[in-house]
Design a protein around this motif. Structure first.
Motif, PDB file in Angstrom:
ATOM      1  N   ALA A 137       0.804  -1.219   0.000  1.00 60.70           N
ATOM      2  CA  ALA A 137       0.000   0.000   0.000  1.00 60.70           C
ATOM      3  C   ALA A 137       0.839   1.272   0.000  1.00 60.70           C
ATOM      4  N   GLU A 138       2.138   1.180   0.296  1.00 65.34           N
ATOM      5  CA  GLU A 138       2.989   2.373   0.322  1.00 65.34           C
ATOM      6  C   GLU A 138       3.158   2.901  -1.104  1.00 65.34           C
ATOM      7  N   PRO A 139       3.025   4.221  -1.303  1.00 63.21           N
ATOM      8  CA  PRO A 139       2.946   4.770  -2.656  1.00 63.21           C
ATOM      9  C   PRO A 139       4.075   4.383  -3.619  1.00 63.21           C
ATOM     10  N   ILE A 140       5.317   4.651  -3.318  1.00 62.80           N
ATOM     11  CA  ILE A 140       6.381   4.391  -4.287  1.00 62.80           C
ATOM     12  C   ILE A 140       7.099   3.084  -3.973  1.00 62.80           C
ATOM     13  N   ALA A 141       7.558   2.931  -2.740  1.00 66.45           N
ATOM     14  CA  ALA A 141       8.304   1.723  -2.375  1.00 66.45           C
ATOM     15  C   ALA A 141       7.431   0.477  -2.435  1.00 66.45           C
ATOM     16  N   GLY A 142       6.119   0.643  -2.345  1.00 69.52           N
ATOM     17  CA  GLY A 142       5.216  -0.502  -2.432  1.00 69.52           C
ATOM     18  C   GLY A 142       5.272  -1.216  -3.770  1.00 69.52           C
ATOM     19  N   GLU A 143       5.761  -0.531  -4.790  1.00 65.92           N
ATOM     20  CA  GLU A 143       5.919  -1.165  -6.104  1.00 65.92           C
ATOM     21  C   GLU A 143       6.938  -2.302  -6.050  1.00 65.92           C
ATOM     22  N   PHE A 144       7.813  -2.266  -5.048  1.00 65.79           N
ATOM     23  CA  PHE A 144       8.852  -3.285  -4.910  1.00 65.79           C
ATOM     24  C   PHE A 144       8.560  -4.228  -3.741  1.00 65.79           C
ATOM     25  N   ALA A 145       7.301  -4.296  -3.331  1.00 64.80           N
ATOM     26  CA  ALA A 145       6.933  -5.125  -2.183  1.00 64.80           C
ATOM     27  C   ALA A 145       7.214  -6.601  -2.424  1.00 64.80           C
ATOM     28  N   ASP A 146       7.202  -7.027  -3.674  1.00 62.02           N
ATOM     29  CA  ASP A 146       7.484  -8.429  -3.981  1.00 62.02           C
ATOM     30  C   ASP A 146       8.978  -8.741  -3.944  1.00 62.02           C
ATOM     31  N   ALA A 147       9.818  -7.720  -3.838  1.00 60.36           N
ATOM     32  CA  ALA A 147      11.275  -7.912  -3.786  1.00 60.36           C
ATOM     33  C   ALA A 147      11.827  -7.234  -2.537  1.00 60.36           C
ATOM     34  N   PRO A 148      11.580  -7.807  -1.345  1.00 53.87           N
ATOM     35  CA  PRO A 148      11.981  -7.136  -0.103  1.00 53.87           C
ATOM     36  C   PRO A 148      13.492  -6.955   0.028  1.00 53.87           C
ATOM     37  N   MET A 149      14.281  -7.840  -0.574  1.00 53.94           N
ATOM     38  CA  MET A 149      15.725  -7.715  -0.462  1.00 53.94           C
ATOM     39  C   MET A 149      16.235  -6.484  -1.217  1.00 53.94           C
ATOM     40  N   LEU A 150      15.538  -6.072  -2.267  1.00 59.05           N
ATOM     41  CA  LEU A 150      15.939  -4.893  -3.021  1.00 59.05           C
ATOM     42  C   LEU A 150      15.921  -3.656  -2.130  1.00 59.05           C
ATOM     43  N   GLU A 151      14.858  -3.478  -1.385  1.00 53.95           N
ATOM     44  CA  GLU A 151      14.769  -2.319  -0.495  1.00 53.95           C
ATOM     45  C   GLU A 151      15.745  -2.437   0.669  1.00 53.95           C
ATOM     46  N   ALA A 152      15.947  -3.634   1.180  1.00 56.45           N
ATOM     47  CA  ALA A 152      16.900  -3.822   2.270  1.00 56.45           C
ATOM     48  C   ALA A 152      18.309  -3.439   1.837  1.00 56.45           C
TER      49      ALA A 152
END
Length: 180
Positions: A137-152
């Motif tokens: 549900a987060e506006p921009i970072a939510g687009e990468f919710a399926d790739a949690p390691m990318l944000e980490a």
């Protein structure tokens, strides 16, 4: 809060560079004002985030990961603002201003090193447990919710590479009790 933290870090680096380059050309009143304003913002928002438990039911650790470092940096910036305002001119007029500043801030360096170690631990935990994953549900970072390691990896920066390389080989994790 993140803009204030980023601006504060840049100002600390800029002040250090100016002190090393030409201490006679430094205007400490401006730095004291900037540190004070940013310190108030970080102290208030960091304290609110730290004391509001949990910030979100699905992410109870966000209070610690983001709020406590912001609170600590805000208080440090307020202390630096008062110090620059009260003693800055005396230090600049001394024979060796850089040594004077170093002597004054030496006792505080224990806390700064401790916060640095805490930030390193948060970065390692962010990669090992992917605690920085944004909800869909987060506006921009939510687009990468399926790739949690990318944000980490993005949030943890260079520390994430070291942590993932070392901890995946269990070189640092097993002795510390972090084995998965």
């Amino acid at each position: 809060m993140s803009v204030a933290a980023g601006a504060g870090l840049l100002l600390v680096a800029l002040l250090g560079r100016q002190l090393l380059k030409d201490p006679c050309d430094v205007r400490l009143d401006g730095y004291a004002l900037a540190f004070g304003v940013l310190g108030v913002i970080l102290t208030l928002t960091g304290a609110h985030m730290t004391l509001t438990w949990p910030l979100a039911p699905t992410f109870p650790f966000d209070n610690i990961i983001f709020g406590e470092p912001a609170l600590a940096f805000g208080v440090l910036m307020l202390g630096a603002a008062v110090h620059l305002w009260r003693r800055g001119r005396v230090l600049l007029e001394s024979a060796d201003p850089v040594a004077g500043f170093a002597r004054d801030y030496l006792p505080l360096s224990v806390f700064v090193v401790g916060m640095g170690l805490g930030a390193f631990g948060i970065a390692v935990a962010g990669v090992n447990y992917t605690v920085f994953a944004a909800p869909p549900a987060e506006p921009i970072a939510g687009e990468f919710a399926d790739a949690p390691m990318l944000e980490a990896v993005f949030i943890s920066g260079p520390t994430s590479w070291w942590a993932s390389a070392r901890c995946s080989s269990r070189w640092c994790c097993a002795p510390a009790g972090w084995a998965r």
